[in-house]
Design a protein around this motif. Structure first.
Motif, PDB file in Angstrom:
ATOM      1  N   GLU A 228       0.837  -1.199   0.000  1.00 57.23           N
ATOM      2  CA  GLU A 228       0.000   0.000   0.000  1.00 57.23           C
ATOM      3  C   GLU A 228       0.875   1.252   0.000  1.00 57.23           C
ATOM      4  OE1 GLU A 228      -2.726   0.144   3.219  1.00 57.23           O
ATOM      5  OE2 GLU A 228      -3.694  -1.778   2.753  1.00 57.23           O
ATOM      6  N   GLU A 229       0.310   2.327  -0.526  1.00 61.52           N
ATOM      7  CA  GLU A 229       0.979   3.622  -0.446  1.00 61.52           C
ATOM      8  C   GLU A 229       0.912   4.105   0.997  1.00 61.52           C
ATOM      9  OE1 GLU A 229       2.435   5.582  -2.877  1.00 61.52           O
ATOM     10  OE2 GLU A 229       2.271   3.910  -4.301  1.00 61.52           O
ATOM     11  N   ARG A 230       2.074   4.348   1.573  1.00 61.45           N
ATOM     12  CA  ARG A 230       2.141   4.783   2.971  1.00 61.45           C
ATOM     13  C   ARG A 230       3.178   5.899   3.103  1.00 61.45           C
ATOM     14  NH1 ARG A 230      -0.177   0.895   6.486  1.00 61.45           N
ATOM     15  NH2 ARG A 230      -0.686  -1.083   5.460  1.00 61.45           N
ATOM     16  N   PRO A 231       3.122   6.664   4.188  1.00 61.22           N
ATOM     17  CA  PRO A 231       4.078   7.762   4.354  1.00 61.22           C
ATOM     18  C   PRO A 231       5.495   7.258   4.651  1.00 61.22           C
ATOM     19  CG  PRO A 231       2.655   7.575   6.282  1.00 61.22           C
ATOM     20  CD  PRO A 231       2.092   6.654   5.249  1.00 61.22           C
ATOM     21  N   VAL A 310       7.513  -6.943   8.831  1.00 56.33           N
ATOM     22  CA  VAL A 310       8.422  -6.027   8.151  1.00 56.33           C
ATOM     23  C   VAL A 310       7.627  -5.233   7.123  1.00 56.33           C
ATOM     24  CG1 VAL A 310      10.459  -5.837   6.682  1.00 56.33           C
ATOM     25  CG2 VAL A 310      10.355  -7.615   8.433  1.00 56.33           C
ATOM     26  N   MET A 311       7.828  -3.929   7.111  1.00 56.63           N
ATOM     27  CA  MET A 311       7.261  -3.083   6.064  1.00 56.63           C
ATOM     28  C   MET A 311       8.438  -2.430   5.350  1.00 56.63           C
ATOM     29  SD  MET A 311       3.928  -1.487   7.975  1.00 56.63           S
ATOM     30  CE  MET A 311       3.152  -1.045   6.431  1.00 56.63           C
ATOM     31  N   LEU A 312       8.607  -2.795   4.102  1.00 48.14           N
ATOM     32  CA  LEU A 312       9.794  -2.409   3.336  1.00 48.14           C
ATOM     33  C   LEU A 312       9.383  -1.691   2.057  1.00 48.14           C
ATOM     34  CD1 LEU A 312      12.945  -2.814   3.011  1.00 48.14           C
ATOM     35  CD2 LEU A 312      12.368  -4.831   1.653  1.00 48.14           C
ATOM     36  N   PRO A 313      10.023  -0.563   1.749  1.00 49.56           N
ATOM     37  CA  PRO A 313       9.668   0.134   0.503  1.00 49.56           C
ATOM     38  C   PRO A 313       9.940  -0.730  -0.722  1.00 49.56           C
ATOM     39  CG  PRO A 313      10.951   1.567   1.935  1.00 49.56           C
ATOM     40  CD  PRO A 313      11.004   0.203   2.543  1.00 49.56           C
ATOM     41  N   LYS A 314       9.044  -0.657  -1.662  1.00 53.71           N
ATOM     42  CA  LYS A 314       9.242  -1.251  -2.982  1.00 53.71           C
ATOM     43  C   LYS A 314       9.865  -0.145  -3.834  1.00 53.71           C
ATOM     44  CE  LYS A 314       6.549  -3.229  -6.811  1.00 53.71           C
ATOM     45  NZ  LYS A 314       5.188  -3.665  -7.236  1.00 53.71           N
ATOM     46  N   PHE A 315      11.067  -0.415  -4.400  1.00 56.67           N
ATOM     47  CA  PHE A 315      11.728   0.678  -5.098  1.00 56.67           C
ATOM     48  C   PHE A 315      12.674   0.164  -6.173  1.00 56.67           C
ATOM     49  CE2 PHE A 315      14.711  -0.577  -1.841  1.00 56.67           C
ATOM     50  CZ  PHE A 315      15.964  -0.382  -2.411  1.00 56.67           C
TER      51      PHE A 315
END
Length: 419
Positions: A228-231, A310-315
């Motif tokens: 999800e889009e998160r800050p 774990v919440m990890l940016p997708k990049f």
């Protein structure tokens, strides 16, 4: 437990190769057709010779990160292993002060070229993987200007220990730059392109290249439905929205007063991505300044299995950097003015390292990680007393087509706008 929103990715994943075979007669390509590193049957090395450079490789990476962070803001992504192996090939042909300076950068003081070569072969062999979930490939090549000839001993060691493709090129032919760039592109699954400038520098004598490609599937994939889009909170206090992947699993984890860290395994756990999140009371800069090989080893020894999220940016990130100034800071103080490559060429007077450049790529997604890096070391001839001219026709100009013998102007014109 604090919520984990990883900020820094410290990668130790670009440190090996898959598909390493034996026998010089084997095809020097992997299953995709990309160039890869093969080891000749007659090459002798110890199983633990890699220990001579394993820690040094990590120290080089930490020094690189710290120096680049002091020079610039923003994302940084480097491969210490790619740089280490490219400089090791130069070390193989260096002597005198140049050899001493490269040894300082590579944390290899007192190490002979033979020991360096054996250590690199041992490392490649040790990290070879047959996992279907991890593809890891290293390839080397050396390109030399017509009219220059390598010493036979340098050619043999470059081919035996580094399986380096050695090609003689016409630096005035645009196809030479294309050939170099095609080789890099093939070795990195098209992730690194335009490594060599076109046209090639007029004073180029040789270019030594290392390329690394990695593609690893997570042992515990992230669910696309959970992304999800998160800050994401930036260092300046502002916030941006980024896709954050989410995973609940039992993972190797460490938490101190200064950071949280988790180890995300690839395949069957043969390789991992270690993610470190500095505490809110600390910062990314403070973390990088505190990181040493001793601290790194201590941290890894203290990870323990624990259930969590774990919440990890997708990049996806591309990075490019000329490393001349950084390498000067690390000890290569004279090689960029004059280099002793007497173990590479019969005559090496008037040469200097003109550029050390690295380009890298990484994509982190729910399925896994794809990463690549290429490092080039360019050696040039010292500039002549009168420098070559440069004519950049980037404003209105006049032109004429004439006959040389009669002096007659056949055509003439002025161009205000070529478009």
């Amino acid at each position: 437990m604090k919520k984990l929103i990883p900020f820094l990715i410290v990668t130790g994943l670009l440190t090996g190769t898959a598909g390493c075979g034996t026998g010089q007669d084997e095809a020097d390509t992997d299953k995709t057709g990309a160039p890869t590193m093969k080891i000749a049957d007659h090459v002798e090395f110890g199983e633990t010779d890699y220990e001579l450079i394993a820690e040094a490789n990590n120290v080089l990476g930490m020094k690189l990160l710290q120096d680049l962070s002091a020079r610039e803001e923003g994302n940084i992504f480097v491969s210490p292993t790619s740089l280490y192996m490219a400089l090791a090939m130069v070390y193989n042909g260096a002597d005198g002060a140049t050899k001493d300076e490269i040894a300082q950068v590579l944390e290899a003081e007192g190490l002979s070229a033979e020991e360096m070569n054996r250590a690199n072969v041992s490392l490649v062999t040790k990290l070879a993987s047959d996992s279907e979930d991890i593809e890891l490939n290293i390839a080397n090549s050396i390109w030399v200007k017509e009219g220059y000839t390598f010493r036979e001993s340098f050619t043999e060691s470059s081919q035996d220990y580094y399986n380096a493709k050695i090609e003689t090129i016409d630096i005035t032919d645009p196809a030479s730059a294309d050939a170099i760039n095609d080789w890099v592109s093939d070795a990195t699954n098209d992730k690194i392109k335009e490594m060599a400038s076109k046209p090639l520098p007029g004073n180029l004598v040789t270019m030594l290249l290392n390329a690394i490609y990695f593609n690893g599937a997570w042992q515990y994939p992230f669910s696309e439905e959970a992304t999800e889009e998160r800050p994401f909170h930036l260092s300046d206090g502002s916030t941006v929205q980024v896709p954050l992947m989410a995973l609940q699993a039992e993972l190797s984890y460490l938490e101190t007063e200064n950071f949280q860290a988790v180890s995300l395994p690839y395949g069957e756990g043969e390789m991992n991505m270690h993610v470190f999140l500095p505490a809110e009371t600390s910062s990314l800069d403070e973390f990088k300044e505190a990181m040493t090989e001793e601290e790194w080893a201590d941290w890894l020894s203290r990870f323990e299995m624990k259930q969590g999220m774990v919440m990890l940016p997708k990049f996806e990130l591309e990075y490019e950097k000329v490393l001349n100034d950084t390498l000067k800071d690390l000890g290569m103080e004279t090689a960029f003015d004059g280099v002793d490559l007497s173990n590479m060429f019969e005559s090496s007077g008037g040469l200097f390292i003109s550029e050390v450049k690295q380009k890298s790529f990484i994509n982190v997604s729910e399925e896994g990680t794809e990463a690549a890096a290429a490092t080039s070391v360019a050696v040039g001839e010292s500039a002549p007393a009168e420098p070559p001219f440069e004519l950049n026709v980037n404003r209105p100009f006049f032109f004429a087509i004439t006959d040389e013998e009669t002096g007659v102007i056949l055509f003439m014109g002025s161009i205000e706008n070529p478009e």
